[in-house]
Design an enzyme around this catalytic site. Sequence first.
Site, PDB file in Angstrom:
ATOM      1  N   ARG A  87     -68.312-105.808 -36.373  1.00 50.40           N
ATOM      2  CA  ARG A  87     -67.677-106.948 -35.727  1.00 50.40           C
ATOM      3  C   ARG A  87     -67.119-106.505 -34.382  1.00 50.40           C
ATOM      4  NH1 ARG A  87     -63.905-111.336 -36.612  1.00 50.40           N
ATOM      5  NH2 ARG A  87     -63.138-111.816 -34.530  1.00 50.40           N
ATOM      6  N   ASP A  98     -61.234-113.937 -42.868  1.00 46.69           N
ATOM      7  CA  ASP A  98     -59.893-114.481 -42.650  1.00 46.69           C
ATOM      8  C   ASP A  98     -59.214-114.789 -43.980  1.00 46.69           C
ATOM      9  OD1 ASP A  98     -59.753-114.484 -39.838  1.00 46.69           O
ATOM     10  OD2 ASP A  98     -60.855-116.375 -39.717  1.00 46.69           O
TER      11      ASP A  98
END
Length: 214
Positions: A130, A144
């Site tokens: 990422r 998340d």
Amino acid sequence: MKTTQQPAPATPRLPHAASANDPTVQPVPASVVEQVDAADVTLSNPKRAVISLGSNLGNRLETLQGAIDALEDTPGVRVKAVSPVYETEPWGVAPDSQPSYFNAVVLIKTTLPPDSLLERGHAIEEAFERVRDERWGPRTIDVDILAYQDVVSDDPRLTLPHPRAHERAFVLVPWHDVDPEAEVPGRGAVAALLAAVGSEGVNHRADLELRLPE
């Protein structure tokens, strides 16, 4: 919605060897694993948490599945439910400027505190390379924490519940799938929030499926 009961292991479980399923595995002292898994086996005050996953680079479905497997391979975490896959356009950027996202929501039970769960999420993101060069930028994986039990916190490192979960259809639609009675702490029922936001642009990919870890 698909759910399953995870059988309690008879003996403390060490993380699997590093593999395509979980590239984040690092050696963990056996004593630590034993303590964490013993707490899990005896259901010693496990907490409910909701995690959102998104990917718009590379093999999106494979990456989402890899993140789910990595969560399950985490001592003190058990994946309890996985939503269907939805495809959505990127949030906050010009149309057609990025590939579309695959999104899903995962329900877990965990003996980890929120900050440790956050660190594990960051480790999974890093393992899948990422990149955080720009806000709203494309990413191989986004992990998340949407909610942790009924905790409400304005800690800037980990705001709970997620500060924008209540207004994002790509979060609310799969969340409602896995837990129709869910509440966003301090915001209200997911069903009511979804009714207010609507589900336009959140497209169910019935041809795709994420596997609940065995």
